[in-house]
Design a protein around this motif. Structure first.
Motif, mmCIF file in Angstrom:
data_model
loop_
_atom_site.group_PDB
_atom_site.id
_atom_site.type_symbol
_atom_site.label_atom_id
_atom_site.label_comp_id
_atom_site.label_asym_id
_atom_site.label_seq_id
_atom_site.Cartn_x
_atom_site.Cartn_y
_atom_site.Cartn_z
ATOM 1 N N LEU A 91 0.835 -1.205 0.000
ATOM 2 C CA LEU A 91 0.000 0.000 0.000
ATOM 3 C C LEU A 91 0.870 1.256 0.000
ATOM 4 C CD1 LEU A 91 -2.867 1.145 0.110
ATOM 5 C CD2 LEU A 91 -2.788 0.896 2.605
ATOM 6 N N TYR A 92 1.935 1.244 0.795
ATOM 7 C CA TYR A 92 2.849 2.379 0.848
ATOM 8 C C TYR A 92 3.476 2.615 -0.528
ATOM 9 C CZ TYR A 92 6.957 5.179 1.909
ATOM 10 O OH TYR A 92 7.916 6.153 1.899
ATOM 11 N N LYS A 93 3.978 1.548 -1.160
ATOM 12 C CA LYS A 93 4.608 1.675 -2.481
ATOM 13 C C LYS A 93 3.593 2.109 -3.541
ATOM 14 C CE LYS A 93 8.309 -1.641 -1.661
ATOM 15 N NZ LYS A 93 8.869 -2.948 -2.017
ATOM 16 N N TYR A 94 2.384 1.591 -3.448
ATOM 17 C CA TYR A 94 1.326 1.946 -4.393
ATOM 18 C C TYR A 94 1.022 3.443 -4.298
ATOM 19 C CZ TYR A 94 -3.309 2.394 -6.421
ATOM 20 O OH TYR A 94 -4.379 2.808 -7.165
ATOM 21 N N ARG A 95 0.846 3.923 -3.074
ATOM 22 C CA ARG A 95 0.544 5.349 -2.890
ATOM 23 C C ARG A 95 1.690 6.230 -3.357
ATOM 24 N NH1 ARG A 95 -2.375 4.744 3.017
ATOM 25 N NH2 ARG A 95 -4.436 4.188 2.209
ATOM 26 N N GLN A 96 2.910 5.793 -3.112
ATOM 27 C CA GLN A 96 4.081 6.538 -3.552
ATOM 28 C C GLN A 96 4.097 6.616 -5.086
ATOM 29 O OE1 GLN A 96 7.728 4.748 -2.204
ATOM 30 N NE2 GLN A 96 8.808 6.701 -2.181
ATOM 31 N N ALA A 97 3.841 5.507 -5.745
ATOM 32 C CA ALA A 97 3.817 5.475 -7.210
ATOM 33 C C ALA A 97 2.695 6.359 -7.754
ATOM 34 C CB ALA A 97 3.648 4.049 -7.715
ATOM 35 N N GLU A 98 1.548 6.353 -7.102
ATOM 36 C CA GLU A 98 0.422 7.189 -7.531
ATOM 37 C C GLU A 98 0.772 8.675 -7.401
ATOM 38 O OE1 GLU A 98 -2.791 6.451 -8.912
ATOM 39 O OE2 GLU A 98 -1.588 4.675 -9.310
ATOM 40 N N ARG A 99 1.440 9.049 -6.297
ATOM 41 C CA ARG A 99 1.858 10.442 -6.115
ATOM 42 C C ARG A 99 2.843 10.852 -7.212
ATOM 43 N NH1 ARG A 99 1.649 9.269 -0.609
ATOM 44 N NH2 ARG A 99 3.823 8.625 -0.578
ATOM 45 N N GLU A 100 3.799 9.979 -7.512
ATOM 46 C CA GLU A 100 4.772 10.274 -8.564
ATOM 47 C C GLU A 100 4.093 10.425 -9.916
ATOM 48 O OE1 GLU A 100 7.797 7.267 -8.364
ATOM 49 O OE2 GLU A 100 8.446 7.908 -6.371
ATOM 50 N N LYS A 101 3.127 9.557 -10.195
ATOM 51 C CA LYS A 101 2.392 9.630 -11.458
ATOM 52 C C LYS A 101 1.609 10.944 -11.541
ATOM 53 C CE LYS A 101 -0.498 6.284 -12.082
ATOM 54 N NZ LYS A 101 -1.459 5.240 -12.481
ATOM 55 N N MET A 102 0.976 11.332 -10.426
ATOM 56 C CA MET A 102 0.211 12.568 -10.387
ATOM 57 C C MET A 102 1.130 13.778 -10.594
ATOM 58 S SD MET A 102 -2.780 13.475 -7.643
ATOM 59 C CE MET A 102 -1.655 13.633 -6.290
ATOM 60 N N ASN A 103 2.287 13.772 -9.936
ATOM 61 C CA ASN A 103 3.244 14.858 -10.104
ATOM 62 C C ASN A 103 3.757 14.923 -11.534
ATOM 63 O OD1 ASN A 103 3.035 15.701 -7.444
ATOM 64 N ND2 ASN A 103 4.763 14.458 -6.759
ATOM 65 N N GLN A 104 4.009 13.769 -12.150
ATOM 66 C CA GLN A 104 4.469 13.737 -13.536
ATOM 67 C C GLN A 104 3.394 14.290 -14.465
ATOM 68 O OE1 GLN A 104 7.617 12.980 -14.622
ATOM 69 N NE2 GLN A 104 6.855 13.810 -16.521
ATOM 70 N N ASN A 105 2.134 13.933 -14.207
ATOM 71 C CA ASN A 105 1.034 14.459 -15.026
ATOM 72 C C ASN A 105 0.944 15.977 -14.904
ATOM 73 O OD1 ASN A 105 0.335 11.931 -15.944
ATOM 74 N ND2 ASN A 105 -1.315 11.651 -14.471
ATOM 75 N N ARG A 106 1.147 16.487 -13.682
ATOM 76 C CA ARG A 106 1.130 17.943 -13.495
ATOM 77 C C ARG A 106 2.254 18.599 -14.284
ATOM 78 N NH1 ARG A 106 0.451 17.944 -7.068
ATOM 79 N NH2 ARG A 106 -1.752 17.443 -6.976
#
Length: 151
Positions: free
Chosen positions: A89-104
């Protein structure tokens, strides 16, 4: 398994594929084995989800999240699973944050590039030189001065 249970169960083909991943390539799984595992995993998921749902109900929440599942696993005595799921769950959330930041970043870059190309077009339009004075229609003289032809 009756029809209602069958409707809420994981598809048996998926269960079989997951089982085959852990077995040697030459191993076979009987239909009865797949069905039994299907019933077990369905019951396990229902058991853990029910515990997480009870926790959410007590806390006046409607949405079961990953933390609730980890809590349920731990409270039901599946501490090893809870730890593994917690790490996932921790790694998943971290990856989601990185993906969101990349999209921004991509969106910002795209807007900047679109703005730059629009600015270039505007500059190109503004830089155009006006036509020479003599060729303007409005510069024609209605009564030209008389030209002295005596020389």
């Amino acid at each position: 398994m009756d029809q209602e249970e069958q409707d809420r169960a994981l598809p048996i083909a998926n269960v079989g594929r997951i089982m085959k991943q852990i077995l040697p390539p030459s191993a076979k799984i009987s239909k009865e084995g797949r069905q039994l595992m299907q019933e077990c995993v369905t019951e396990f998921i229902s058991f853990v989800t029910g515990e997480a749902s009870d926790k959410c109900h007590k806390e006046n929440r409607k949405t079961v999240n990953g933390d609730d599942i980890c809590w349920a696993l731990s409270s039901l005595g599946f501490d090893n699973y809870a730890e593994a799921i917690g790490r996932y769950l921790y790694k998943y959330r971290q990856a989601e944050r990185e993906k969101m930041n990349q999209n921004r970043l991509d969106t910002t870059k795209q807007k900047y590039e679109e703005g730059s190309s629009a600015t270039k077009t505007q500059k190109q339009t503004q830089i155009r030189a006006p036509p020479p004075l003599g060729s303007r229609v409005t510069d024609k003289v209605e009564n030209p001065p008389a030209i002295n032809q005596s020389g």
